[in-house]
Scaffold this motif. Structure first.
Motif, short mmCIF file in Angstrom:
data_model
loop_
_atom_site.label_atom_id
_atom_site.label_comp_id
_atom_site.label_asym_id
_atom_site.label_seq_id
_atom_site.Cartn_x
_atom_site.Cartn_y
_atom_site.Cartn_z
N GLY A 69 11.61 -7.54 0.70
CA GLY A 69 11.49 -6.25 1.38
C GLY A 69 10.84 -5.19 0.50
N LEU A 70 11.27 -5.11 -0.76
CA LEU A 70 10.68 -4.14 -1.67
C LEU A 70 9.21 -4.42 -1.91
N MET A 71 8.87 -5.69 -2.05
CA MET A 71 7.48 -6.06 -2.28
C MET A 71 6.62 -5.72 -1.04
N LEU A 72 7.14 -6.01 0.13
CA LEU A 72 6.40 -5.68 1.36
C LEU A 72 6.20 -4.17 1.48
N GLU A 73 7.22 -3.42 1.11
CA GLU A 73 7.13 -1.96 1.21
C GLU A 73 6.20 -1.39 0.14
N GLU A 74 6.35 -1.83 -1.10
CA GLU A 74 5.63 -1.21 -2.20
C GLU A 74 4.23 -1.77 -2.43
N HIS A 119 5.64 -1.49 6.33
CA HIS A 119 6.99 -0.98 6.58
C HIS A 119 7.73 -1.76 7.65
N ALA A 120 7.03 -2.25 8.64
CA ALA A 120 7.68 -2.99 9.72
C ALA A 120 8.28 -4.29 9.20
N GLN A 121 7.50 -5.06 8.43
CA GLN A 121 8.03 -6.32 7.89
C GLN A 121 9.11 -6.06 6.85
N ALA A 122 8.94 -5.01 6.06
CA ALA A 122 9.96 -4.67 5.07
C ALA A 122 11.28 -4.34 5.78
N CYS A 178 13.25 -7.39 6.73
CA CYS A 178 14.00 -7.99 5.61
C CYS A 178 15.30 -7.25 5.37
N PHE A 179 15.24 -5.91 5.36
CA PHE A 179 16.45 -5.13 5.12
C PHE A 179 17.43 -5.23 6.29
N GLU A 180 16.93 -5.41 7.51
CA GLU A 180 17.80 -5.65 8.67
C GLU A 180 18.57 -6.96 8.49
N ARG A 211 14.81 5.05 5.13
CA ARG A 211 13.48 5.49 4.68
C ARG A 211 12.38 4.87 5.56
N LEU A 212 12.49 3.56 5.80
CA LEU A 212 11.47 2.84 6.57
C LEU A 212 11.46 3.27 8.04
N TYR A 213 12.63 3.40 8.64
CA TYR A 213 12.69 3.83 10.03
C TYR A 213 12.08 5.22 10.20
#
Length: 188
Positions: A64-69, A74-77, A80-82, A100-102
């Motif tokens: 999730g962090l890698m997808l976000e950063e 943001h959608a795929q990240a 992961c967090f969900e 943060r992502l939402y």
């Protein structure tokens, strides 16, 4: 240490897909070479192979962090967090990341659900109030639902009947809705 022949067979697509040590080896190689797509692929394969929920959470958090950063996806990240909060509803880092992502994705209803779920899992009253106030502000401003915001502010006052922001916002929302009598009583 990892099994080099197993790593070679996985990278060639010939390995047993249940060979965790091979994926760990690939993970190290991809990380060293900054091959983030390969690294994510290896971590995703490991998620289904690890033995414990704690290991699964750690892998999903890294993905999730890698997808976000790195990928700014943001959608795929968020997905992961969900998955992390589905395993551990009170996971602080995943809940904060989802908030943060939402917000970035303008998924405000999901943001409110996340904040409410998170507030229900914390035991510290001040943290609970902070999360509920964030949800109430989102309801009032981003969603435009003063009725639901009022309910959330009233829930905050159920925890701390002198909470300043909840009192003033409750009075403001009720007076805006034309309920001046309730607005005055909220302030008193």
């Amino acid at each position: 240490e990892y099994d080099l022949p197993a790593v070679r067979s996985v990278s060639a697509g010939e390995a047993d897909p249940h060979e965790l040590s091979a994926y760990k080896g690939l993970e190290r190689l991809y990380a060293r070479n900054e091959n983030y797509e390969g690294l994510i692929s290896s971590l995703r394969a490991q998620v289904d192979l690890v033995a414990t929920p704690k290991q699964r959470i750690a892998l999903l958090d890294r993905i999730g962090l890698m997808l976000e950063e790195e990928f700014v996806d943001h959608a795929q990240a968020a997905e992961c967090f969900e998955k992390i909060t589905a395993i551990d509803a009170g996971h602080e880092c995943a809940s904060a990341a989802l908030s943060r992502l939402y917000r970035n994705l303008q998924r405000f209803e999901d943001l409110v659900k996340n904040l409410s779920r998170h507030a229900a899992t914390v035991t510290d009253a001040s943290r609970k109030i902070e999360l509920m106030l964030h949800a109430a502000r989102t309801l009032a401003i981003d969603i435009g639902s003063p009725e639901r915001a009022i309910d959330m502010y009233e829930a905050v006052l159920g925890i701390d009947d002198n909470q300043g922001e909840a009192l003033s916002e409750l009075a403001r929302l009720k007076s805006t809705a034309g309920d001046v009598g309730s607005a005055v009583s909220a302030v008193e």
